[in-house]
Design an enzyme around this catalytic site. Structure first.
Site, short mmCIF file in Angstrom:
data_model
loop_
_atom_site.label_atom_id
_atom_site.label_comp_id
_atom_site.label_asym_id
_atom_site.label_seq_id
_atom_site.Cartn_x
_atom_site.Cartn_y
_atom_site.Cartn_z
N HIS A 69 -3.72 -5.67 2.64
CA HIS A 69 -3.39 -5.80 4.07
C HIS A 69 -3.62 -7.16 4.55
CE1 HIS A 69 -2.16 -1.56 4.48
NE2 HIS A 69 -3.15 -1.32 3.75
N CYS A 109 0.77 -1.26 0.19
CA CYS A 109 0.04 0.24 0.06
C CYS A 109 0.83 1.28 0.04
CB CYS A 109 -0.95 0.06 1.23
SG CYS A 109 -2.18 0.91 0.79
#
Ligand code: GLN
Length: 249
Positions: A196, A95
């Site tokens: 994630h 990310c």
């Protein structure tokens, strides 16, 4: 047997949704096979390491503020990271870490955080903070040449464009942009993803791809690894993936 050397960058600032857990998974999967694994940390103002000495460099995700805090320091590491990447060191990026290896990340307030520009993509967050890509995601990757479905959780405002070689095709969720077809960025020695989770806990194949690559760095083929008992992980994945794919988009 070779000992894997990993550099975990900015663990104190870029650690959203348990991203640091990814390091525990790699360590565990090495240990179960009798492979040594040493994890070193680097953060703002640490002594500049020789990035080429590591097998894998890992950066997790973070909020816009944390990304701003580390941006100047990361730029100082640019040449070392680029050299390591070109020498085949593996880059694993989640990310915020993924975004900062591209040209730039422009956040919702219009602040432009320069990236290292290792790759051509760039990321822009919409002005409205309400427009975020949040939720579970399933993608189909081909990292080993065979299709492998990967499941995780995404939460990003940034819309990443200009990705030539994505990590996977989106089966459920958003991906690089809202409702996009592709997710992440992939090269033989780069996995950059919005997932994630920590994503390795849910996707043993990704850990094993990276371990196999690092054990045999420089060779054309991946190192054969002893298989582990992943029955529980596989069952969990199956439940989650089928739950998501049987829902309407
Ligand atoms: N701050 C970035 C964004 O919102 C990255 C977020 C993250 O790492 N989850 O796009």
């Amino acid at each position: 047997m070779k000992t894997l050397k990993i550099l975990h960058m900015y663990a104190d600032m870029l650690d959203l949704y348990g991203d640091s857990g990814n390091m525990e998974i790699i360590e565990y999967r090495c240990k179960m096979r009798g492979i040594g694994c040493e994890i070193y940390r680097y953060s703002v103002d640490s002594e500049m390491p020789d990035f080429s000495l590591y097998d894998l460099i890992y950066i997790g995700g973070g909020a816009d503020l944390e990304q701003q805090h580390i941006a100047d320091d990361l730029l100082k590491c640019r040449n070392g990271i680029e050299k390591a990447y070109k020498e085949g060191v593996f880059l694993f990026l989640i990310c915020g870490g993924y975004q900062l290896m591209g040209k730039y990340y422009r956040d919702a307030d219009g602040n432009k955080i320069p990236g290292l520009g290792l790759f051509d993509y760039y990321t822009v967050a919409p002005e409205s903070r309400k427009k975020r890509c949040i939720g579970n995601i399933v993608i189909r990757t081909e990292m080993t040449g065979k299709p492998v479905d990967v499941v995780g959780f995404e939460n990003h405002g940034g819309q990443t464009r200009g990705v030539k070689t994505p990590f996977g095709k989106v089966l459920y969720g958003s991906g690089n942009c809202s409702k996009s077809e592709s997710e992440g960025y992939f090269e033989k020695n780069v996995i950059a993803t919005y997932l994630h989770g920590p994503c390795l806990a849910k996707n043993p194949e990704i850990s094993d791809y990276m371990i196999a690559y690092c054990m045999n760095r420089g060779a054309d083929s991946l190192q054969e690894l002893a298989s582990l008992d992943d029955k529980l992980e596989m069952e969990c994945r199956k439940v989650m993936i089928s739950r998501l794919l049987n829902k309407k988009k």
